[in-house]
Design an enzyme around this catalytic site. Structure first.
Site, PDB file in Angstrom:
ATOM      1  N   ASN A 199       1.005  -1.175  -0.064  1.00 41.11           N
ATOM      2  CA  ASN A 199       0.272  -0.078  -0.251  1.00 41.11           C
ATOM      3  C   ASN A 199       0.627   1.132  -0.225  1.00 41.11           C
ATOM      4  O   ASN A 199       2.126   1.354   0.335  1.00 41.11           O
ATOM      5  CB  ASN A 199      -1.097   0.063   0.896  1.00 41.11           C
ATOM      6  N   GLU A 202       3.506   1.095   3.189  1.00 38.36           N
ATOM      7  CA  GLU A 202       5.027   0.600   2.507  1.00 38.36           C
ATOM      8  C   GLU A 202       5.768   0.764   1.402  1.00 38.36           C
ATOM      9  O   GLU A 202       6.996   0.257   1.595  1.00 38.36           O
ATOM     10  CB  GLU A 202       3.731  -0.810   2.876  1.00 38.36           C
ATOM     11  N   ASP A 272      -5.993  -8.138   0.993  1.00 41.84           N
ATOM     12  CA  ASP A 272      -6.488  -9.163   1.296  1.00 41.84           C
ATOM     13  C   ASP A 272      -7.061  -9.592  -0.650  1.00 41.84           C
ATOM     14  O   ASP A 272      -7.067 -10.003  -1.124  1.00 41.84           O
ATOM     15  CB  ASP A 272      -7.192  -9.986   2.262  1.00 41.84           C
TER      16      ASP A 272
END
Length: 484
Positions: A199, A202, A272
Site C-alpha cells: 500500500n 508500505e 487481501d
C-alpha cells in the site's frame, strides 16, 4: 468473468477474526467508557486465511499453508476454511497460540480491537514442518500468494532460514508466478517475486521516505524502478486507497487506474481482496494491466463492507460492468451466468441478432417485437470482422463498440454479446434461449439455430418488417449524396 480451473496456494500468517457487535446507549457509571449491549458474535478467517477466503468466493480452487496453535481458535479457523472449500495445509506450532483479532463494533463502527498474538520467527522444527507442507502443495498451482503480516511465518528463523526464499525459488523452478503482500521496509526476502503489492505507506517505508510523503508521478516512478532493481522483483502494484492503483513493470510504461467512488464502511481486508483478485486474474492468464483493473474494482467493493468481508464473483462482475463504458455488453461466460440468474427468477430469455450497423426504424421495430416475446432480451451482434466478411470491406460503418453502445441504450435490450462467426449458431447453442426472433423475410427452416431452440421446447418468432428500412440502402444513399 470466471476463474474456472485457476488454482492458487496462499502461504502466510493466518488469523482468526472474532467480532462482537451490539449497541451503545449509555456510559458506564464505573468509568468513562461506553457500555456495549451485545447482540451478535461471529468468527471469520483473517490474515492469509482471509486472502484464501476471497479467492474461494471468486471461484478459485485455493489451498492455504500456515501455522496455528493447539487451541480452540485453531479449531474454529479450520472449521471456517473447510466451510469455504479451502484446502487445509495448516500445521500446529507448539510455541505459539493461534493469532486472534477481536473487534468490538457498536452501531456499525469499530469501538475497540484486541489482538492476541506472538510476533516471532518460527522455531526450526516448526519451520521444517511448514516448509515440507507448503512445498508439497506447490505442484499444479496457477499462482502463489505470500501473505506477510510479519507475525513469524515468513520471517527469517534464528538459523537463517526463510520460507519466502524457499517458496519463491521452488515456484520459479516450476514456472509458477509468485505475488507478495509485503510487510516492513526490508524486502530482501521477496527477491525473485513476480509482483509485490504494497500500500502507499508500505511503499514509502520501503523507499526510506517519511510517512505520507508527497510524491510527484515522476518521482514515484523513479522510486518504484529503484525498489524493483534493489530487491529483484519483477513488478510493483501500489495500492493507493482513494487514489486507486499504480502498476510498475519491466519494458512497459507505468499503468494507473482510479479508485471506484464508493461510500467507505471499513477498509479492513481490502488489501487481501485486491491481491486475491489480482492473483486470480494472473493465474487465468489475464494481462497485468487488466488484472490490476479487476483488483481495483474488487477492492472498491470490499471497502463498502463492514469488517473483513470477502467479495463474491457476482459482486465483482457487477462492479466491472458498472465501470465499463457499456454495462450491458457481456462476454459469453458472463452472459451464461446472467442467464442462470434470470432463470432462477423464472424469467424467459429471448434472442435476436444482426449487424445493426446504422440503427434505423426497422431495427427498433425488431427490438420491440423481440422484447415483447419474453422477460429478458439478448441481442447477438456481429463483430467487425464478421460484418466485413458478410457485407464487404467497406462495412461496418460504425465499429462494434459503437454499435453495441447504441443497442445497449435501448431500454428493451437487457444484454448485448458479440460473436465473430458468420452465423450465431454457436452463440445460440451456448445461450439456449427460450425464444429466437428473426425477421419475416426468413422462413422457419432457414432460421439459423431454430432447431436448437425448438429441441429444448422453445419457439421461433418471425417479426414483421418495416418497409423501406435497410442499412445497405442508407449507405448507398449517403454515397450518392452531393456532400458525400
Amino acid at each position: 468473468m470466471n476463474f474456472d480451473g485457476v488454482r492458487v496456494l496462499v502461504v502466510g500468517d493466518v488469523m482468526l477474526d472474532h467480532y462482537i457487535a451490539g449497541q451503545v446507549k449509555r456510559i458506564s457509571p464505573e468509568a468513562p467508557v461506553p457500555v456495549l449491549s451485545i447482540t451478535r458474535k461471529w468468527v471469520v478467517p483473517g490474515g492469509a486465511a482471509n486472502v484464501a477466503r476471497n479467492l474461494a468466493r471468486l471461484g478459485v480452487h485455493v489451498a492455504l499453508a500456515g501455522v496455528v496453535g493447539a487451541d480452540p481458535a485453531a479449531d474454529d479457523l479450520r472449521a471456517a476454511i473447510v466451510k469455504e472449500g479451502i484446502g487445509d495445509g495448516l500445521t500446529v506450532a507448539a510455541s505459539r497460540a493461534t493469532t486472534r483479532k477481536m473487534r468490538v463494533l457498536a452501531q456499525g463502527q469499530q469501538l475497540l480491537r484486541l489482538d492476541e498474538e506472538k510476533v516471532a520467527p518460527l522455531e526450526t522444527a516448526e519451520f521444517e514442518t511448514l516448509r515440507a507442507r507448503a512445498v508439497g502443495m506447490l505442484a499444479g498451482q496457477s499462482a502463489v500468494i505470500l501473505s506477510d503480516y510479519a507475525k513469524g511465518v515468513l520471517l527469517e528463523t534464528a538459523d537463517g532460514k526463510n520460507l519466502c526464499r524457499v517458496i519463491i525459488d521452488e515456484a520459479r523452478r516450476l514456472s509458477i508466478p509468485v505475488l507478495v503482500d509485503p510487510k516492513g521496509s526490508d524486502w530482501r526476502r521477496y527477491a525473485g517475486a513476480n509482483c509485490v503489492t504494497p500500500n502507499a505507506g508500505e511503499f514509502e517505508a520501503a523507499c526510506g521516505l517519511e510517512p505520507s510523503a508527497v510524491l510527484s508521478r515522476e518521482k514515484r516512478e523513479i522510486y518504484a524502478a529503484e525498489l524493483r532493481q534493489r530487491y529483484d522483483v519483477e513488478r510493483l502494484l501500489v495500492t493507493r486507497g482513494a487514489k486507486g492503483m499504480a502498476l510498475f513493470g519491466p519494458q512497459a510504461a507505468p499503468e494507473y487506474c482510479s479508485a471506484t467512488v464508493r461510500e467507505v464502511a471499513d477498509v479492513s481486508g481490502a488489501g487481501d481482496t485486491a491481491i486475491a483478485a489480482l492473483t486470480a486474474c494472473v493465474g487465468k492468464g489475464i494481462s497485468w494491466p487488466e488484472s490490476m483493473r479487476v483488483a481495483n474494482a474488487a477492492a472498491g467493493v470490499a471497502v463498502g463492507k463492514m469488517g473483513t468481508a470477502p467479495v463474491s464473483l457476482a459482486e465483482l462482475n457487477a462492479a466491472l460492468r458498472e465501470q465499463a463504458d457499456n454495462p450491458k455488453l457481456f462476454s459469453l461466460p458472463d452472459l451464461v451466468e446472467k442467464i442462470e440468474e434470470w432463470r432462477r427468477n423464472n424469467q424467459s430469455v429471448v434472442f435476436t441478432n444482426g449487424c445493426f450497423d446504422l440503427l434505423h426504424p426497422g431495427h427498433i421495430s425488431l427490438i420491440r417485437q423481440s422484447a415483447a416475446q419474453g422477460d429478458r432480451l439478448i441481442v447477438g451482434l456481429n463483430s467487425d470482422a464478421s460484418v466485413r466478411r458478410l457485407k464487404g470491406p467497406s462495412r461496418p460503418v460504425q465499429n462494434e463498440n459503437s454499435r453495441a453502445l447504441l443497442l445497449a441504450a435501448l431500454a428493451s435490450v437487457d444484454a448485448v454479446v458479440l460473436f465473430d462467426e458468420d452465423t450465431p449458431l454457436d452463440l445460440i447453442t451456448a445461450l439456449q434461449p427460450d425464444v429466437l426472433v428473426k425477421g419475416s423475410d426468413y422462413t422457419l427452416d432457414s432460421v439459423v439455430g431454430a432447431d436448437v431452440v425448438l429441441a429444448r421446447g422453445g419457439r421461433v418468432y418471425l417479426a414483421q418488417l418495416v418497409d423501406g428500412c435497410s442499412t445497405t440502402g442508407l449507405v448507398k444513399k449517403m454515397g450518392s449524396s452531393p456532400s458525400a
